[in-house]
Scaffold this motif. Structure first.
Motif, PDB file in Angstrom:
ATOM      1  N   PHE A  38      -0.878  10.565  66.574  1.00  0.00           N
ATOM      2  CA  PHE A  38      -1.811  11.669  66.383  1.00  0.00           C
ATOM      3  C   PHE A  38      -1.199  12.813  65.582  1.00  0.00           C
ATOM      4  O   PHE A  38      -1.623  13.961  65.691  1.00  0.00           O
ATOM      5  CB  PHE A  38      -2.303  12.196  67.739  1.00  0.00           C
ATOM      6  N   ASN A  40      -1.615  13.612  62.704  1.00  0.00           N
ATOM      7  CA  ASN A  40      -2.565  14.269  61.803  1.00  0.00           C
ATOM      8  C   ASN A  40      -3.071  15.585  62.403  1.00  0.00           C
ATOM      9  O   ASN A  40      -3.672  16.388  61.710  1.00  0.00           O
ATOM     10  CB  ASN A  40      -3.733  13.338  61.458  1.00  0.00           C
ATOM     11  N   TYR A  41      -2.787  15.822  63.699  1.00  0.00           N
ATOM     12  CA  TYR A  41      -3.151  17.084  64.346  1.00  0.00           C
ATOM     13  C   TYR A  41      -2.074  18.165  64.159  1.00  0.00           C
ATOM     14  O   TYR A  41      -2.302  19.320  64.531  1.00  0.00           O
ATOM     15  CB  TYR A  41      -3.400  16.882  65.846  1.00  0.00           C
ATOM     16  N   ILE A  44      -3.217  21.387  62.452  1.00  0.00           N
ATOM     17  CA  ILE A  44      -4.051  22.226  63.324  1.00  0.00           C
ATOM     18  C   ILE A  44      -3.169  22.997  64.293  1.00  0.00           C
ATOM     19  O   ILE A  44      -3.349  24.211  64.482  1.00  0.00           O
ATOM     20  CB  ILE A  44      -5.077  21.353  64.086  1.00  0.00           C
TER      21      ILE A  44
END
Length: 151
Positions: A38, A40-41, A44
């Motif tokens: 994950f 790709n977070y 954020i």
């Protein structure tokens, strides 16, 4: 696991050995996010995590006021004691420095790595708190600005 995870593993181990739960949880959580695919977070977390952290810290500081543990009389009385006046002054200075630190870190990316290393060392070995990078960056900005002004 590849060697690219070695820095965060070192931080995780040092924080566990140094009994610093906040850094251990943060490092472990980020490693878990990465290893579970994950990552790709990360943008954020990187872009909004600091703001969320500031909101949570501010909320925790304001709880005694909301609960009524600190009253208007208590707040007014701080202006009559040396400790209160010094605390207000230092609070203003630290907030001002932190406000300069965030844009300084954005415009001077070479300062981020040493600040992170210094913060991790301070947290892991000196029982510090991981709120240091913003304030530290503001202090670096202040001294660099002072040095440039003296030239």
């Amino acid at each position: 696991m590849s060697f690219e995870n070695l820095p965060i593993l070192v931080i995780l181990v040092l924080s566990v050995l140094g009994h610093n739960n906040s850094v251990a949880i943060a490092a472990g959580a980020l490693l878990l996010v990465k290893l579970s695919g994950f990552d790709n977070y990360f943008p954020i977390i990187e872009n909004h995590g600091l703001q969320l952290g500031i909101i949570l810290i501010t909320m925790s500081v304001l709880v005694p006021i909301v609960k009524g543990s600190i009253t208007m009389n208590d707040m007014a009385s701080v202006f009559t004691t040396p400790t209160g006046l010094v605390a207000i002054t230092i609070g203003v200075i630290v907030a001002w420095l932190a406000g300069r630190g965030l844009p300084f870190m954005s415009t001077t990316p070479e300062v981020v790595t040493p600040l992170i290393i210094g913060t991790v060392v301070g947290v892991a070995f000196f029982k510090g708190l991981a709120v240091g990078p913003l304030i530290a960056s503001g202090i670096v900005w202040f001294f660099l600005t002072l040095i440039q002004a003296c030239r």
